[in-house]
Design a protein around this motif. Structure first.
Motif, PDB file in Angstrom:
ATOM      1  N   ASP A 164     -10.724  -4.991   5.225  1.00  6.83           N
ATOM      2  CA  ASP A 164     -10.713  -3.583   5.624  1.00  6.83           C
ATOM      3  C   ASP A 164     -12.141  -3.041   5.780  1.00  6.83           C
ATOM      4  O   ASP A 164     -13.116  -3.661   5.319  1.00  6.83           O
ATOM      5  CB  ASP A 164      -9.947  -2.785   4.549  1.00  6.83           C
ATOM      6  CG  ASP A 164      -9.270  -1.541   5.093  1.00  6.83           C
ATOM      7  OD1 ASP A 164      -9.657  -1.080   6.179  1.00  6.83           O
ATOM      8  OD2 ASP A 164      -8.355  -1.030   4.421  1.00  6.83           O
ATOM      9  N   TRP A 169       0.825  -1.221   0.000  1.00  3.52           N
ATOM     10  CA  TRP A 169       0.000   0.000   0.000  1.00  3.52           C
ATOM     11  C   TRP A 169       0.858   1.269   0.000  1.00  3.52           C
ATOM     12  O   TRP A 169       0.811   2.063  -0.931  1.00  3.52           O
ATOM     13  CB  TRP A 169      -0.975  -0.035   1.182  1.00  3.52           C
ATOM     14  CG  TRP A 169      -1.818   1.204   1.314  1.00  3.52           C
ATOM     15  CD1 TRP A 169      -1.850   2.071   2.359  1.00  3.52           C
ATOM     16  CD2 TRP A 169      -2.753   1.723   0.345  1.00  3.52           C
ATOM     17  NE1 TRP A 169      -2.747   3.088   2.119  1.00  3.52           N
ATOM     18  CE2 TRP A 169      -3.314   2.904   0.878  1.00  3.52           C
ATOM     19  CE3 TRP A 169      -3.165   1.317  -0.926  1.00  3.52           C
ATOM     20  CZ2 TRP A 169      -4.263   3.672   0.208  1.00  3.52           C
ATOM     21  CZ3 TRP A 169      -4.114   2.088  -1.605  1.00  3.52           C
ATOM     22  CH2 TRP A 169      -4.649   3.246  -1.038  1.00  3.52           C
ATOM     23  N   ASN A 217     -13.568   1.046   5.707  1.00  6.40           N
ATOM     24  CA  ASN A 217     -13.044   2.416   5.662  1.00  6.40           C
ATOM     25  C   ASN A 217     -14.071   3.531   5.735  1.00  6.40           C
ATOM     26  O   ASN A 217     -13.766   4.660   5.350  1.00  6.40           O
ATOM     27  CB  ASN A 217     -12.220   2.600   4.379  1.00  6.40           C
ATOM     28  CG  ASN A 217     -10.832   2.015   4.523  1.00  6.40           C
ATOM     29  OD1 ASN A 217     -10.261   2.031   5.610  1.00  6.40           O
ATOM     30  ND2 ASN A 217     -10.295   1.476   3.452  1.00  6.40           N
ATOM     31  N   ARG A 276     -15.479   8.810   1.872  1.00  5.65           N
ATOM     32  CA  ARG A 276     -14.479   8.214   0.973  1.00  5.65           C
ATOM     33  C   ARG A 276     -15.166   7.656  -0.289  1.00  5.65           C
ATOM     34  O   ARG A 276     -14.849   6.569  -0.747  1.00  5.65           O
ATOM     35  CB  ARG A 276     -13.707   7.104   1.686  1.00  5.65           C
ATOM     36  CG  ARG A 276     -12.244   7.029   1.256  1.00  5.65           C
ATOM     37  CD  ARG A 276     -11.560   5.778   1.787  1.00  5.65           C
ATOM     38  NE  ARG A 276     -10.146   5.798   1.485  1.00  5.65           N
ATOM     39  CZ  ARG A 276      -9.441   4.723   1.177  1.00  5.65           C
ATOM     40  NH1 ARG A 276     -10.006   3.542   1.149  1.00  5.65           N
ATOM     41  NH2 ARG A 276      -8.151   4.817   0.922  1.00  5.65           N
ATOM     42  N   ASP A 297      -2.948   3.030  10.666  1.00  2.00           N
ATOM     43  CA  ASP A 297      -2.290   3.606   9.487  1.00  2.00           C
ATOM     44  C   ASP A 297      -1.161   4.544   9.913  1.00  2.00           C
ATOM     45  O   ASP A 297      -0.368   4.976   9.078  1.00  2.00           O
ATOM     46  CB  ASP A 297      -3.301   4.396   8.640  1.00  2.00           C
ATOM     47  CG  ASP A 297      -4.134   3.474   7.752  1.00  2.00           C
ATOM     48  OD1 ASP A 297      -3.763   2.301   7.588  1.00  2.00           O
ATOM     49  OD2 ASP A 297      -5.167   3.941   7.230  1.00  2.00           O
ATOM     50  N   SER A 354      -9.584   1.223   8.408  1.00  2.00           N
ATOM     51  CA  SER A 354      -8.778   2.449   8.301  1.00  2.00           C
ATOM     52  C   SER A 354      -7.652   2.356   9.324  1.00  2.00           C
ATOM     53  O   SER A 354      -7.419   3.291  10.093  1.00  2.00           O
ATOM     54  CB  SER A 354      -9.607   3.696   8.597  1.00  2.00           C
ATOM     55  OG  SER A 354     -10.677   3.779   7.727  1.00  2.00           O
ATOM     56  N   GLY A 355      -6.987   1.222   9.380  1.00  2.00           N
ATOM     57  CA  GLY A 355      -6.029   0.960  10.459  1.00  2.00           C
ATOM     58  C   GLY A 355      -6.798   0.395  11.633  1.00  2.00           C
ATOM     59  O   GLY A 355      -7.476  -0.608  11.525  1.00  2.00           O
ATOM     60  N   LYS A 357      -6.554  -9.415   3.698  1.00  4.54           N
ATOM     61  CA  LYS A 357      -6.723  -8.269   4.611  1.00  4.54           C
ATOM     62  C   LYS A 357      -8.157  -7.770   4.452  1.00  4.54           C
ATOM     63  O   LYS A 357      -8.590  -7.454   3.351  1.00  4.54           O
ATOM     64  CB  LYS A 357      -5.720  -7.177   4.228  1.00  4.54           C
ATOM     65  CG  LYS A 357      -5.862  -5.882   5.026  1.00  4.54           C
ATOM     66  CD  LYS A 357      -4.670  -4.969   4.707  1.00  4.54           C
ATOM     67  CE  LYS A 357      -4.869  -3.540   5.152  1.00  4.54           C
ATOM     68  NZ  LYS A 357      -3.824  -2.655   4.632  1.00  4.54           N
ATOM     69  N   CYS A 408      -8.735  -5.031   9.656  1.00  7.34           N
ATOM     70  CA  CYS A 408      -8.290  -3.651   9.465  1.00  7.34           C
ATOM     71  C   CYS A 408      -9.546  -2.797   9.357  1.00  7.34           C
ATOM     72  O   CYS A 408     -10.573  -3.258   8.874  1.00  7.34           O
ATOM     73  CB  CYS A 408      -7.473  -3.573   8.170  1.00  7.34           C
ATOM     74  SG  CYS A 408      -6.946  -1.905   7.732  1.00  7.34           S
ATOM     75  N   ASP A 425      -2.697  -4.704  -2.092  1.00 10.59           N
ATOM     76  CA  ASP A 425      -3.659  -3.934  -1.301  1.00 10.59           C
ATOM     77  C   ASP A 425      -4.678  -3.323  -2.255  1.00 10.59           C
ATOM     78  O   ASP A 425      -4.844  -3.784  -3.395  1.00 10.59           O
ATOM     79  CB  ASP A 425      -2.898  -2.879  -0.459  1.00 10.59           C
ATOM     80  CG  ASP A 425      -3.652  -2.473   0.796  1.00 10.59           C
ATOM     81  OD1 ASP A 425      -4.559  -1.638   0.683  1.00 10.59           O
ATOM     82  OD2 ASP A 425      -3.359  -3.007   1.889  1.00 10.59           O
ATOM     83  N   ASP A 426      -5.355  -2.299  -1.824  1.00 10.43           N
ATOM     84  CA  ASP A 426      -6.416  -1.653  -2.589  1.00 10.43           C
ATOM     85  C   ASP A 426      -5.986  -1.365  -4.034  1.00 10.43           C
ATOM     86  O   ASP A 426      -4.892  -0.851  -4.253  1.00 10.43           O
ATOM     87  CB  ASP A 426      -6.737  -0.330  -1.878  1.00 10.43           C
ATOM     88  CG  ASP A 426      -8.085   0.199  -2.249  1.00 10.43           C
ATOM     89  OD1 ASP A 426      -8.698  -0.345  -3.183  1.00 10.43           O
ATOM     90  OD2 ASP A 426      -8.526   1.158  -1.596  1.00 10.43           O
TER      91      ASP A 426
HETATM   92  C1  GLA Z   1      -7.121   1.731   4.786  1.00  9.30           C
HETATM   93  C2  GLA Z   1      -6.082   0.794   5.363  1.00  9.30           C
HETATM   94  C3  GLA Z   1      -4.795   0.936   4.584  1.00  9.30           C
HETATM   95  C4  GLA Z   1      -5.036   0.646   3.125  1.00  9.30           C
HETATM   96  C5  GLA Z   1      -6.127   1.557   2.585  1.00  9.30           C
HETATM   97  C6  GLA Z   1      -6.524   1.168   1.184  1.00  9.30           C
HETATM   98  O1  GLA Z   1      -6.820   3.052   5.047  1.00  9.30           O
HETATM   99  O2  GLA Z   1      -5.892   1.033   6.720  1.00  9.30           O
HETATM  100  O3  GLA Z   1      -3.825   0.068   5.117  1.00  9.30           O
HETATM  101  O4  GLA Z   1      -5.419  -0.695   2.983  1.00  9.30           O
HETATM  102  O5  GLA Z   1      -7.286   1.500   3.403  1.00  9.30           O
HETATM  103  O6  GLA Z   1      -7.524   1.948   0.673  1.00  9.30           O
END
Ligand code: GLA
Length: 699
Positions: A439, A298, A441, A404, A506, A486-487, A437, A484, A328-329
């Protein structure tokens, strides 16, 4: 450990005791010291008594554990004791989080005066970790519907008023900072109402005076609430459970509602609490503590991780010693920024390559692919939103706001949940990652759904989410899942029941990370925290730091990498590789040892230790906050054993050997470490902290 004798029941936890006493059909509950019956003067001063269950109607005007309305809105809540027994745990499936390995518990049954509501209150003790898990089962035994307005899980009335409260507060990229307040008269509230346990206020709270330390926590990830109510009469009531904000849960005749489980962990000091809580979580919440060394792309490439980049990056990550390369994303559909495609979990072959090309690249390599998902979300710009706008949560008029650029899926809708579960399962099967992972967010704003209603939606949402996570994990037993949000927005016991490891934050700046890890490990084991070395200057704070400090800080948890290895020098790559070897050598000790923290005066030095059970070896992270004269003290060792210390240097170079010192000396006198910090290159370091790792072994 549980005894019932006449009017008294005792749960004995070796160092702490809960003593229950029936007086006048009410259950009194006090900690350690039996409530003296002589102090029971009559019903009209209920606000003085320590009770096991509080509700409206008893002339107790402190905050209540439960509030329930009948069909006419009348609160028919005078609960009277019916019976109690020592019970075996009932079978609990894994579609809702709970503490594992329950043994016998105490069940107390109450009914309201009009015999329309039955409440069963459970207490399950865990001796080794001095923890008691508690929850309520509320059954409508009348004919008409009832409405739950507050259903918290656990109450403890403490005597006296000299308490302090520790909460774990924060924000995105700065979660779970240790926050201390004196408890004064009035009501202290620690809560979340954003639909997740939150980065703002973690559900865990510690309430303590000089002799008793009690950590309360909740095995749930939705809106939570703890209240500490201290009255003029010097009684201090602690409550923890679901947040009652907007709560209105209808329970029809013969139906039962079960609250999430809450736990309270007892100890005599902060270090005691830390270890009891870690043991409780490791033994009874987590599924595993095994985890690979993760390289996450990421921060290295964000949305630009295309086939010109990732094969080179993954090859270097492999050489350095990582076991997983995380896409990742951005690997799916047309997702090249955060505005589109959540919900469309199809590999973007043009960008990333075909399934076969990816397989070929990882063939014969130690490193294997990992994949990022945000299963609970839908982008406004997505095929899924075009085809199923009804899957996205909106207000009752169909309006919504974006966060977001995305909305939350209505997982309570069984069709939506099934669709997304199958879609993700298929993507996992096609791509064949060894790691996922998961997530989350955005936070909740609207939740109108045909399948639930406002006053119950968040609870129903989490029932569906847990079911979905459990199902995807069962369908893919060989995949390791990391949580996860956003962390660290959902770092709680509910999530940890499924995801044994969570991306801590994060915030990867080494100094900020020390504060985050300090707060997180106050409650949660090091094995649950994933820590990545990121680049310098840091992307969140813009501050420069030395590689050495970044690696040292990331070592105390599940170590991983997140920096753009294509841009790093050969020396840095060699140092990372060496450090991974060093980490692997001590990983078991770090993750399974008992944790003790020494806090130097004036917050100028902290020393974080993991000590083996037999106290033959230990490893410590020293964090120094300024350049003044420094003494590091090492807690948790055997006072009578003799130890020698070796200070880890960059590049696994020679270590300094100190003369033999006893555990007692190391704990009470400590070692002057000021000179060691001057060796670090401070020009490289704008953080204002320096770190060293020390390995200590019995001679
Ligand atoms: C969140 C996660 C990050 C990453 C982004 C991707 O913020 O905490 O580690 O994966 O999303 O969009």
């Amino acid at each position: 450990m549980i005894q019932i004798k006449n009017e008294t029941a005792i749960i004995d936890l070796i160092h702490h005791k809960l003593i229950f006493k029936i007086i006048s059909n009410r259950v009194f509950l006090s900690l350690n010291k039996e409530f003296d019956e002589k102090d029971y003067i009559g019903e009209d001063i209920y606000h003085l008594y320590p009770l096991a269950l509080s509700s409206f109607g008893h002339l107790d005007y402190r905050e209540h554990l439960i509030d329930i309305a009948d069909i006419n809105g009348y609160f028919s809540n005078r609960f009277l004791f019916k019976k109690w027994e020592v019970v075996k745990p009932v079978f609990q499936d894994d579609n809702f989080p709970h503490s594992r390995n329950k043994n016998e518990g105490l069940m107390i049954e109450y009914e309201n005066e009009s015999n329309s509501i039955r409440v069963r209150q459970y207490f399950y003790p865990y001796l080794k970790s001095e923890t008691i898990v508690s929850y309520l089962e509320i059954t409508n035994i009348g004919k008409e519907d009832i409405y739950l307005k507050r259903t918290m899980s656990l109450q403890l009335d403490l005597s006296g008023s000299d308490y302090e409260i520790t909460t774990f507060t924060g924000k995105w990229a700065a979660e779970r900072h240790i926050t201390k307040n004196k408890i004064n008269r009035g009501i202290f509230k620690n809560s979340s109402m954003c639909g997740a346990s939150s980065a703002f206020n973690n559900p865990a709270i510690l309430v303590n005076n000089d002799s008793n330390y009690i950590l309360f926590n909740l095995i749930y990830s939705g809106n939570h609430m703890s209240l500490v109510d201290q009255n003029f009469e010097n009684t201090t009531r602690v409550l923890i459970g679901m947040n009652d904000y907007m709560e209105n849960i209808k329970v029809a005749s013969n139906e039962t509602f079960i609250t999430p489980e809450a736990c309270m962990t007892f100890g005599c000091s902060e270090n005691d609490i830390r270890n009891h809580s870690h043991h409780f979580i490791k033994d009874n919440i987590l599924k595993t503590t095994n985890f690979p060394i993760v390289f996450n792309a990421w921060e290295a490439a964000y949305f630009n991780l295309d086939k010109t980049i990732w094969p080179r990056l993954s090859s270097i990550a492999n050489r350095v010693g990582a076991n997983v390369f995380v896409f990742d994303d951005g690997w799916f559909s047309t997702r090249n920024d955060e505005t589109t495609s959540l919900g469309d979990w199809d590999l973007n072959e043009d960008k990333v390559g075909s399934k076969e090309e990816i397989e070929e690249e990882f063939k014969n390599k130690k490193i294997k692919p990992g994949l990022w998902f945000e299963p609970e979300m839908i982008s406004e710009k997505s095929k899924l939103f075009q085809n199923h706008p009804e899957y996205a949560l909106k207000d009752p008029n169909g309006n919504y706001i974006l966060m977001r650029h995305q909305l939350i899926l209505d997982l309570v809708n069984p069709e939506c949940r099934e669709y997304i579960t199958n879609k993700i399962d298929k993507a996992i099967k096609d791509f064949n990652p060894i790691y996922v992972k998961w997530d989350f967010n955005r936070l909740f704003s609207d939740f109108s759904s045909e399948y639930s209603y406002g006053g119950k939606y968040i609870y129903d949402y989490y029932c569906s989410l847990y079911r979905m996570a459990n199902e995807l994990m069962n369908r893919n037993p060989n995949v390791v899942f990391e949580g996860c949000a956003s962390g660290g927005t959902r770092f709680d016991l509910g999530m940890l029941f499924y995801f044994s490891v969570i991306w801590t934050s994060d915030g990867t700046d080494a100094k900020e990370r020390v504060a985050i890890q300090d707060g997180t490990s106050f409650v949660y084991p090091l094995s649950t925290q994933s820590n990545h070395v990121s680049c310098s200057p840091n992307h969140q704070t813009g501050l420069k730091s030395s590689l050495f400090d970044r690696m040292n800080v990331a070592t105390f948890g599940q170590f991983g990498l997140e920096l753009n290895l294509l841009k790093e020098s050969k020396t840095t790559l060699a140092e990372l590789s060496n450090h991974i070897k060093f980490y692997l050598k001590y990983r078991d000790l770090i993750l399974s040892g008992d944790n003790y923290v020494y806090r130097g005066e004036g917050e100028s030095i902290n020393v974080y230790g993991s000590i083996s059970e037999d106290k033959k070896e230990a490893i410590y992270l020293i964090v120094s906050y300024d350049e003044k004269y420094k003494v590091a003290k090492f807690l948790g060792l055997d006072p009578n054993k003799k130890y020698h210390l070796s200070f880890h240097k960059q590049n696994n170079a020679d270590s300094d050997i100190f003369p033999e010192l006893t555990g007692e000396y190391l704990e009470t006198r400590g070692v002057v470490v000021s000179s060691l910090f001057r060796e670090n290159d401070r020009d490289e370091n704008e953080l204002g902290i320096s770190t060293r790792i020390v390995y200590i072994k019995e001679k």
